[in-house]
Design an enzyme around this catalytic site. Structure first.
Site, short mmCIF file in Angstrom:
data_model
loop_
_atom_site.label_atom_id
_atom_site.label_comp_id
_atom_site.label_asym_id
_atom_site.label_seq_id
_atom_site.Cartn_x
_atom_site.Cartn_y
_atom_site.Cartn_z
CB CYS A 116 34.07 45.40 37.66
SG CYS A 116 34.44 44.74 39.13
CG HIS A 253 37.65 46.37 35.53
ND1 HIS A 253 37.66 46.92 36.59
CD2 HIS A 253 37.28 44.89 36.17
CE1 HIS A 253 37.60 46.42 37.57
NE2 HIS A 253 37.24 45.24 37.53
CG ASN A 283 38.73 44.35 40.61
OD1 ASN A 283 38.14 45.39 40.38
ND2 ASN A 283 38.03 43.06 40.05
O1 UT7 Z 1 35.95 42.56 38.16
C1 UT7 Z 1 35.64 41.40 37.55
C2 UT7 Z 1 35.69 40.35 38.70
N1 UT7 Z 1 36.73 39.55 39.22
C3 UT7 Z 1 37.49 39.18 38.10
O2 UT7 Z 1 37.81 39.20 36.81
C4 UT7 Z 1 38.30 37.75 38.42
C5 UT7 Z 1 38.39 36.80 37.54
N2 UT7 Z 1 39.17 35.54 37.91
C6 UT7 Z 1 40.39 35.43 38.16
O3 UT7 Z 1 41.29 36.60 37.96
C7 UT7 Z 1 41.04 34.28 38.56
O4 UT7 Z 1 39.90 33.16 38.16
C8 UT7 Z 1 41.63 34.10 40.15
C9 UT7 Z 1 42.70 35.02 40.19
C10 UT7 Z 1 40.31 34.54 40.88
C11 UT7 Z 1 41.76 32.65 40.39
O5 UT7 Z 1 43.00 32.40 39.28
P1 UT7 Z 1 42.98 30.70 38.94
O6 UT7 Z 1 44.05 30.60 38.28
O7 UT7 Z 1 41.54 30.81 38.17
O8 UT7 Z 1 43.00 29.77 40.33
P2 UT7 Z 1 41.83 28.77 40.67
O9 UT7 Z 1 40.71 29.80 41.33
O10 UT7 Z 1 41.70 27.68 39.66
O11 UT7 Z 1 42.50 28.22 42.02
C12 UT7 Z 1 43.81 27.48 41.74
C13 UT7 Z 1 44.31 27.00 43.13
C14 UT7 Z 1 43.36 26.26 43.67
O12 UT7 Z 1 44.05 25.18 44.90
P3 UT7 Z 1 43.74 23.79 44.27
O13 UT7 Z 1 42.23 23.53 44.16
O14 UT7 Z 1 44.38 23.80 42.74
O15 UT7 Z 1 44.39 23.08 45.19
C15 UT7 Z 1 43.01 27.35 44.88
O16 UT7 Z 1 42.50 27.08 46.22
O17 UT7 Z 1 44.83 28.27 43.77
C16 UT7 Z 1 44.28 28.35 45.16
N3 UT7 Z 1 44.00 29.41 45.70
C17 UT7 Z 1 44.91 30.20 46.27
N4 UT7 Z 1 46.27 29.75 46.61
C18 UT7 Z 1 47.07 30.79 47.16
C19 UT7 Z 1 43.07 30.32 45.41
N5 UT7 Z 1 43.17 31.63 45.99
C20 UT7 Z 1 44.53 31.39 46.34
C21 UT7 Z 1 45.11 32.56 47.08
N6 UT7 Z 1 46.60 31.99 47.46
N7 UT7 Z 1 45.00 33.57 47.24
#
Ligand code: UT7
Length: 326
Positions: A116, A253, A283
């Site tokens: 990225c 980005h 993204n």
């Molecule tokens: O280009 C560079 C690459 N990428 C990035 O910059 C991404 C950086 N990271 C992020 O943008 C965020 O960390 C994410 C969007 C990937 C995730 O957001 P988050 O607020 O950190 O959520 P999390 O991973 O802590 O997950 C929270 C909850 C989990 O459930 P539990 O364990 O709390 O019950 C996940 O299982 O959300 C759940 N979850 C979803 N729920 C519905 C994860 N993905 C999904 C989904 N739909 N698609």
């Protein structure tokens, strides 16, 4: 002032696949919802390449638009860089496929892989080659088909990415050597391989012999993204002697609107001067910054003479920032 060669932007272009995939459409296939995706990322929809629609095809279309805006023919180009992590083939470079398709005469053409951060890396390399006299008219493309690397069963990653391409034409120009010059004014690129496994693809020609699928520790990436983008952005601004708040545009980005907001807040750049396309494109990795630049120009918001701060981070981690005067 000592005159110096600058790499000035002469044109920008973009290409997105026609197919729009909304969050609701994804929610029909996997356990997710439009509300979750929008709240956590700002993403509403993404474009997905059609079967057979390759990274090079998107790159060529974006390049043609950038060349048209620059009023240059492919024959004028003497350097071609394609930033991508989703090449058409393992080799040769996707850049050579683009070169063949556009009819660019023999000249350096290669791919650059910094995920990225790829577009910031590619602009930095092209700028260096222009300033040292190796090239006079460069085509710099960020092009990706990340949909082909996604694990469509993993809701934590598959909702986050999209496909697309963007391109800039850079031309060498002798200018005054001051901050008032147009073109790339300062750049900083970095990587820290200790974070290799925070965001990676679990395949490849020399490890598994397969293409593999994207794997990510989202929270760790998020944390590092905010710090690294903020620090490198501050550094390039310091090098030109202006605070980030003096930038006309911040074009980060586009991975997550929460990352963008957090960085902009730390840099004290108000929301109206921050480019946001993640809502429509998700993204698109190396393509996200040139796609956002293209959108600003197409909407008549980015004007010649304005200062633009760009910043990106991706797998590796690799990251960097750059200031240019449009
Ligand atoms: O280009 C560079 C690459 N990428 C990035 O910059 C991404 C950086 N990271 C992020 O943008 C965020 O960390 C994410 C969007 C990937 C995730 O957001 P988050 O607020 O950190 O959520 P999390 O991973 O802590 O997950 C929270 C909850 C989990 O459930 P539990 O364990 O709390 O019950 C996940 O299982 O959300 C759940 N979850 C979803 N729920 C519905 C994860 N993905 C999904 C989904 N739909 N698609």
């Amino acid at each position: 002032m000592t005159p110096r060669l600058r790499a000035r932007v002469a044109g920008v272009g973009a290409c997105l696949p026609a197919r729009v995939v909304t969050n609701d459409e994804l929610a029909e296939r996997i356990d997710t919802s439009d509300a979750w995706i929008r709240e956590r990322t700002g993403i509403r929809e993404r474009r997905i390449a059609a079967p057979g629609e390759t990274t090079s095809a998107l790159a060529v279309a974006a390049a043609r638009r950038a060349l048209a805006r620059a009023a240059l023919s492919p024959a004028a180009i003497d350097l071609l860089l394609v930033a991508t992590s989703t090449p058409d083939h393992t080799f040769p470079a996707t850049a050579t496929a683009v070169q063949r398709e556009l009819g660019i005469p023999p000249s350096p053409a290669f791919d650059l892989q910094a995920v990225c951060a790829g577009f910031v890396y590619a602009l930095t390399v092209a700028d260096s080659l222009i300033r040292t006299g190796h090239a006079r008219r460069a085509l710099v493309i960020g092009a990706e088909t990340f949909s082909r690397l996604l694990d469509w069963e993993d809701r934590g990653t598959c909702v986050l990415f999209g496909d697309g391409a963007g391109a800039l034409v850079l031309v060498a120009e002798e200018q005054t050597g001051t901050v008032l010059d147009r073109g790339i004014l300062a750049a900083r690129i970095l990587a820290d391989g200790r974070h290799y496994h925070q965001l990676y693809v679990d395949g490849g020609p020399s490890s598994t012999g397969t293409v593999g699928r994207l794997r990510m520790n989202g929270r760790e990436v998020f944390r590092h993204a905010v710090t690294a983008m903020t620090e490198s952005a501050r550094e390039v601004c310091r090098r030109i002697g202006l605070p980030p708040s003096e930038m006309d545009w911040f074009v980060p980005h586009q991975a997550n609107v929460r990352i963008i907001d957090a960085v902009a807040k730390r840099l004290e750049i108000p929301a109206e001067r921050v480019a946001v396309t993640v809502d429509r494109h998700a993204n698109t990795s190396a393509a996200s910054i040139p796609l956002a630049l293209d959108r600003l120009v197409t909407e008549g918001r980015l004007e010649p003479g304005q200062l633009v701060l760009v910043s990106g981070i991706g797998g590796g981690f690799a990251w960097g920032s750059l200031v240019l005067r449009w």
